[in-house]
Design a protein around this motif. Structure first.
Motif, mmCIF file in Angstrom:
data_model
loop_
_atom_site.group_PDB
_atom_site.id
_atom_site.type_symbol
_atom_site.label_atom_id
_atom_site.label_comp_id
_atom_site.label_asym_id
_atom_site.label_seq_id
_atom_site.Cartn_x
_atom_site.Cartn_y
_atom_site.Cartn_z
ATOM 1 N N PHE A 28 0.824 -1.207 0.000
ATOM 2 C CA PHE A 28 0.000 0.000 0.000
ATOM 3 C C PHE A 28 0.862 1.261 0.000
ATOM 4 O O PHE A 28 0.695 2.165 -0.826
ATOM 5 C CB PHE A 28 -0.937 -0.018 1.207
ATOM 6 C CG PHE A 28 -1.771 1.234 1.335
ATOM 7 C CD1 PHE A 28 -1.395 2.260 2.192
ATOM 8 C CD2 PHE A 28 -2.925 1.388 0.583
ATOM 9 C CE1 PHE A 28 -2.150 3.401 2.298
ATOM 10 C CE2 PHE A 28 -3.691 2.534 0.685
ATOM 11 C CZ PHE A 28 -3.300 3.543 1.547
ATOM 12 N N PHE A 29 1.810 1.329 0.952
ATOM 13 C CA PHE A 29 2.595 2.561 1.069
ATOM 14 C C PHE A 29 3.559 2.741 -0.101
ATOM 15 O O PHE A 29 3.838 3.872 -0.515
ATOM 16 C CB PHE A 29 3.347 2.574 2.397
ATOM 17 C CG PHE A 29 2.456 2.817 3.587
ATOM 18 C CD1 PHE A 29 1.892 4.063 3.807
ATOM 19 C CD2 PHE A 29 2.134 1.789 4.459
ATOM 20 C CE1 PHE A 29 1.055 4.293 4.890
ATOM 21 C CE2 PHE A 29 1.301 2.008 5.543
ATOM 22 C CZ PHE A 29 0.751 3.264 5.761
ATOM 23 N N SER A 30 4.071 1.654 -0.644
ATOM 24 C CA SER A 30 4.941 1.772 -1.814
ATOM 25 C C SER A 30 4.143 2.290 -3.016
ATOM 26 O O SER A 30 4.592 3.195 -3.733
ATOM 27 C CB SER A 30 5.570 0.420 -2.150
ATOM 28 O OG SER A 30 6.401 -0.029 -1.105
ATOM 29 N N LEU A 35 2.445 6.621 -6.783
ATOM 30 C CA LEU A 35 1.387 7.330 -7.488
ATOM 31 C C LEU A 35 1.377 8.820 -7.146
ATOM 32 O O LEU A 35 1.152 9.670 -8.017
ATOM 33 C CB LEU A 35 0.028 6.706 -7.158
ATOM 34 C CG LEU A 35 -0.196 5.295 -7.730
ATOM 35 C CD1 LEU A 35 -1.513 4.734 -7.235
ATOM 36 C CD2 LEU A 35 -0.176 5.323 -9.251
ATOM 37 N N ILE A 36 1.631 9.154 -5.877
ATOM 38 C CA ILE A 36 1.662 10.566 -5.490
ATOM 39 C C ILE A 36 2.834 11.275 -6.152
ATOM 40 O O ILE A 36 2.706 12.396 -6.662
ATOM 41 C CB ILE A 36 1.733 10.703 -3.958
ATOM 42 C CG1 ILE A 36 0.392 10.268 -3.330
ATOM 43 C CG2 ILE A 36 2.058 12.135 -3.553
ATOM 44 C CD1 ILE A 36 0.400 10.284 -1.820
ATOM 45 N N ASP A 37 3.999 10.635 -6.164
ATOM 46 C CA ASP A 37 5.181 11.246 -6.788
ATOM 47 C C ASP A 37 4.955 11.453 -8.279
ATOM 48 O O ASP A 37 5.312 12.496 -8.843
ATOM 49 C CB ASP A 37 6.397 10.357 -6.544
ATOM 50 C CG ASP A 37 7.685 11.001 -7.023
ATOM 51 O OD1 ASP A 37 8.284 10.489 -7.972
ATOM 52 O OD2 ASP A 37 8.093 12.028 -6.431
ATOM 53 N N ARG A 38 4.344 10.456 -8.924
ATOM 54 C CA ARG A 38 4.058 10.606 -10.354
ATOM 55 C C ARG A 38 3.037 11.714 -10.602
ATOM 56 O O ARG A 38 3.179 12.501 -11.551
ATOM 57 C CB ARG A 38 3.544 9.289 -10.922
ATOM 58 C CG ARG A 38 3.403 9.291 -12.446
ATOM 59 C CD ARG A 38 2.794 8.019 -12.955
ATOM 60 N NE ARG A 38 1.400 7.918 -12.557
ATOM 61 C CZ ARG A 38 0.601 6.915 -12.900
ATOM 62 N NH1 ARG A 38 1.061 5.914 -13.613
ATOM 63 N NH2 ARG A 38 -0.668 6.890 -12.508
ATOM 64 N N ALA A 300 -6.602 4.820 -7.138
ATOM 65 C CA ALA A 300 -5.978 3.566 -7.562
ATOM 66 C C ALA A 300 -5.334 2.838 -6.390
ATOM 67 O O ALA A 300 -5.351 1.606 -6.307
ATOM 68 C CB ALA A 300 -4.937 3.844 -8.647
ATOM 69 N N VAL A 301 -4.748 3.617 -5.450
ATOM 70 C CA VAL A 301 -4.130 2.999 -4.272
ATOM 71 C C VAL A 301 -5.179 2.312 -3.416
ATOM 72 O O VAL A 301 -4.985 1.183 -2.938
ATOM 73 C CB VAL A 301 -3.373 4.063 -3.453
ATOM 74 C CG1 VAL A 301 -2.726 3.440 -2.226
ATOM 75 C CG2 VAL A 301 -2.316 4.725 -4.308
ATOM 76 N N TYR A 302 -6.301 2.980 -3.218
ATOM 77 C CA TYR A 302 -7.356 2.395 -2.397
ATOM 78 C C TYR A 302 -7.945 1.150 -3.053
ATOM 79 O O TYR A 302 -8.280 0.170 -2.363
ATOM 80 C CB TYR A 302 -8.459 3.434 -2.163
ATOM 81 C CG TYR A 302 -7.992 4.629 -1.363
ATOM 82 C CD1 TYR A 302 -8.423 5.907 -1.678
ATOM 83 C CD2 TYR A 302 -7.102 4.468 -0.308
ATOM 84 C CE1 TYR A 302 -7.999 7.017 -0.954
ATOM 85 C CE2 TYR A 302 -6.666 5.568 0.421
ATOM 86 C CZ TYR A 302 -7.114 6.836 0.096
ATOM 87 O OH TYR A 302 -6.668 7.915 0.812
ATOM 88 N N GLN A 303 -8.066 1.183 -4.374
ATOM 89 C CA GLN A 303 -8.567 -0.002 -5.068
ATOM 90 C C GLN A 303 -7.605 -1.173 -4.911
ATOM 91 O O GLN A 303 -8.015 -2.317 -4.687
ATOM 92 C CB GLN A 303 -8.772 0.317 -6.549
ATOM 93 C CG GLN A 303 -9.920 1.273 -6.822
ATOM 94 C CD GLN A 303 -10.059 1.602 -8.296
ATOM 95 O OE1 GLN A 303 -9.227 1.215 -9.099
ATOM 96 N NE2 GLN A 303 -11.111 2.335 -8.648
#
Length: 645
Positions: A28-30, A35-38, A300-303
């Motif tokens: 999850f954290f990776s 995704l946030i950095d992108r 997308a992370v939550y999914q």
């Protein structure tokens, strides 16, 4: 006391939960960090692109107004309007001047998208406007609109080019208006007046509200130092220019001359990822802010987390029932051994041997092996998941069996990430290609050079082996060849087509691209050191702008033909169409300028001829008067002679 069965079940469940939670947390954290950095990088690039586009927008208008201020036709119009204005705007003299110059000035306004174009004499009188709103025929120094920003534009425009920020403009029903102004001087650098233009709001909105890279919730704002918007909101129908205030942390930091990306609360109180930077244009301070809802970024992370959680629960349930069964099988030999040790502790000496047949020792060994395999597999899963979290989607993971749902889910996730990376790579390729082609066309000095460079660039990008670019000549109603590659070595290429004739003419008439993967035998063959071969694919694409065709692109190649190449060629065709349209428009303007100069020269020659005729008539009239005086004197002498006789 706890039985071995209870202990085994409890410890097994605890260890499984810990391992799965660690795995879930790492994944999850990776993924969240990636995704946030992108998203930050993408939003920052989008903001920078919009800032650069706005700078180019204002620079183009500056160059245009500067060019117009040196146009002899504009100088002549300023002089003629100034002279005729003293007779009144309703006078015959003013109407005559207006009939001559108004069509040209209106064409300037329409061609370059201005809301209005103004001419002002040195006393501040608005001696001409295209739209004839209430500001026409008023004085910008003493008149009713001397407190408006157009008055400041006039005063600054006497000194040099100037841009005035948006304000509500009363003559235009208090709609927001921004003005650019520049002095108009004659050949001796004597100031004649000021030319002004009202900046088109829709041009700014089109640049600020481009949806590329903004997702479903993203939008951009152009604001001033007062934090009021200078652009229309993407999601609002009511006018937001000068009426919507962006009082956020991003606005404060941009006004403080900071540039960056951060999570903030926007003006609606929604958590967003916001990119901001200052933008100074000709002395006016603007600030560009782009934002997108954080929920969209993290969706997308939550999914992914939900998917992993579902599979985790399923695996835990399977593990529980598996170890329940296993504990029952294992507890029997252990109970037997415990019974024997109890007898031994009571002092009863007996051989402590356990038959593998009677006490399932083979099952214990198999359980040990299965446990080792499970631990080894879980380690592989952790390594695999970490590599995915770090953006490395080419890791290897082998399923233990056809029923290995976790591995199947992870491999499915890996495949999806690989597909997304391929999509991003293609999008990056297309974006970079469009940018390079746009730069190539921007610095082209002629239509032929621009189309030749475009053809070479497109062939390189799509691995084409031959191609040609045509442009449409409206006057002759013919499609003319501008540039070709490789054709001259294999066949004599037709240099012009009529609409509907040949593949090129058919593409022009039908206004649709033509894609062929089965090339006719009579088509050109590619000659090399080892022989000849036919192209594997052929594409003929119209270069359209607003459904108007300005040219045709023909490309053939031997490499793999993909939908990405089609999409890329469609994007390139739009850029080439815009280039042909802009170049032709510039050539038309040059011809109009030359025609205007020629007409002005002819008028001067006619005036000189009329002046000479007038001088000749005056000389003839003087000679006639002298002869008449001589006749009168002769008659008078005759009368005197008669009287004396």
């Amino acid at each position: 006391m706890v039985s071995i069965k209870q202990f085994l079940l409890r410890s097994t469940l605890i260890s499984s939960v810990v391992i799965v939670l660690i795995l879930l947390s790492i994944s999850f954290f990776s993924a969240r960090y990636f995704l946030i950095d992108r998203a930050k990088n993408q939003l920052e690039v989008v903001n920078m692109q919009k800032s650069a586009s706005l700078k180019l927008f204002f620079q183009n208008h500056k160059n245009l107004l500067t060019h117009l201020s040196h146009n002899p036709y504009i100088l002549e119009a300023m002089q003629q309007y100034t002279a005729a204005y003293d007779s009144g705007v309703s006078s015959q003299a003013y109407r005559g001047v207006n009939e001559k110059y108004h069509p040209y000035l209106k064409n300037v306004m329409d061609e370059f998208g201005y809301y209005d174009v103004f001419l002002t004499n040195l006393e501040g009188d608005l001696i001409y406007t295209v739209m004839h709103e209430p500001d026409f025929n008023t004085n910008l120094i003493r008149g009713p609109y001397s407190d408006q920003n157009i008055a400041r534009a006039f005063q600054s425009g006497k000194k040099g080019y100037n841009l005035v920020d948006f304000e509500k403009y009363r003559p235009s029903n208090d709609e927001p208006a921004s003005f650019i102004s520049i002095p108009v001087k004659d050949e001796d650098a004597i100031l004649l007046g000021v030319m002004m233009a009202q900046i088109p709001q829709d041009g700014i909105d089109a640049l600020v509200n481009t949806e590329y890279g903004m997702g479903e919730t993203g939008q951009s704002y152009l604001i001033g130092s007062d934090k009021l918007m200078r652009s229309q909101s993407r999601f609002e129908t009511d006018n937001t220019v000068l009426s919507r205030k962006i009082d956020t942390q991003a606005a404060d930091r941009a006004i403080g001359q900071e540039k960056g990306v951060a999570f903030i609360d926007n003006f609606e109180g929604i958590r967003v990822l916001s990119a901001f930077e200052p933008l100074q244009v000709d002395g006016v301070n603007y600030y560009i802010i782009s934002e997108i809802h954080s929920s969209e970024i993290l969706n997308a992370v939550y999914q992914l987390a939900f998917l992993i959680l579902i599979f985790t629960l399923a695996i835990l349930v399977l593990i529980y029932f598996y170890y329940l069964w296993f504990a029952n099988r294992l507890s029997l030999p252990l109970q037997f051994l415990a019974y024997q040790f109890e007898r031994l502790s009571n002092g009863e000496i007996m051989q402590l041997s356990v038959s593998s047949k009677d006490h399932k020792i083979l099952e214990v060994d198999r359980l040990s092996q299965a446990s080792d395999q499970l631990v080894s597999h879980l380690k592989d899963v952790v390594v695999f998941t970490k590599s995915i979290g770090q953006g490395k989607v080419n890791g290897q993971l082998h399923a233990k069996s056809e029923a290995d749902e976790l591995t199947a889910a992870l491999l499915s996730m890996q495949k999806e990430l690989e597909e997304k990376r391929d999509v991003e790579r293609i999008q990056s390729w297309m974006s970079n290609g469009k940018s390079q082609l746009s730069n190539t066309l921007q610095f082209a000095t002629s239509l032929k050079e621009g189309l030749a460079e475009s053809l070479r660039f497109i062939l390189k990008e799509v691995v084409g082996v031959m191609g040609a670019i045509y442009f449409y000549d409206e006057e002759q109603d013919v499609i003319l060849l501008s540039s070709a590659y490789a054709y001259n070595r294999v066949k004599k290429i037709d240099r012009e087509f009529k609409p509907g004739i040949g593949l090129v003419g058919q593409c022009f008439k039908e206004r649709q691209k033509i894609v062929m993967t089965e090339i006719p035998d009579h088509y050109a063959k590619i000659t090399s050191a080892v022989g000849e071969s036919k192209p594997k694919w052929l594409m003929i694409m119209p270069a359209k702008v607003n459904n108007e065709i300005y040219g045709i692109i023909e490309i053939a190649g031997l490499s793999e033909f993909t939908s990405e190449k089609i999409a890329f060629l469609e994007e390139c065709s739009s850029l080439i169409g815009n280039f042909i349209r802009a170049t032709k428009a510039n050539e038309t303007n040059q011809r109009l300028l030359q025609l205007s100069e020629k007409q002005a020269m002819q008028m001067k020659e006619q005036e000189e001829a009329m002046r000479q005729q007038i001088e000749e008539l005056s000389a003839t009239q003087e000679e006639y008067k002298r002869n008449e005086m001589e006749y009168l004197k002769t008659i008078e002498r005759l009368k005197q002679n008669i009287i004396s006789q």
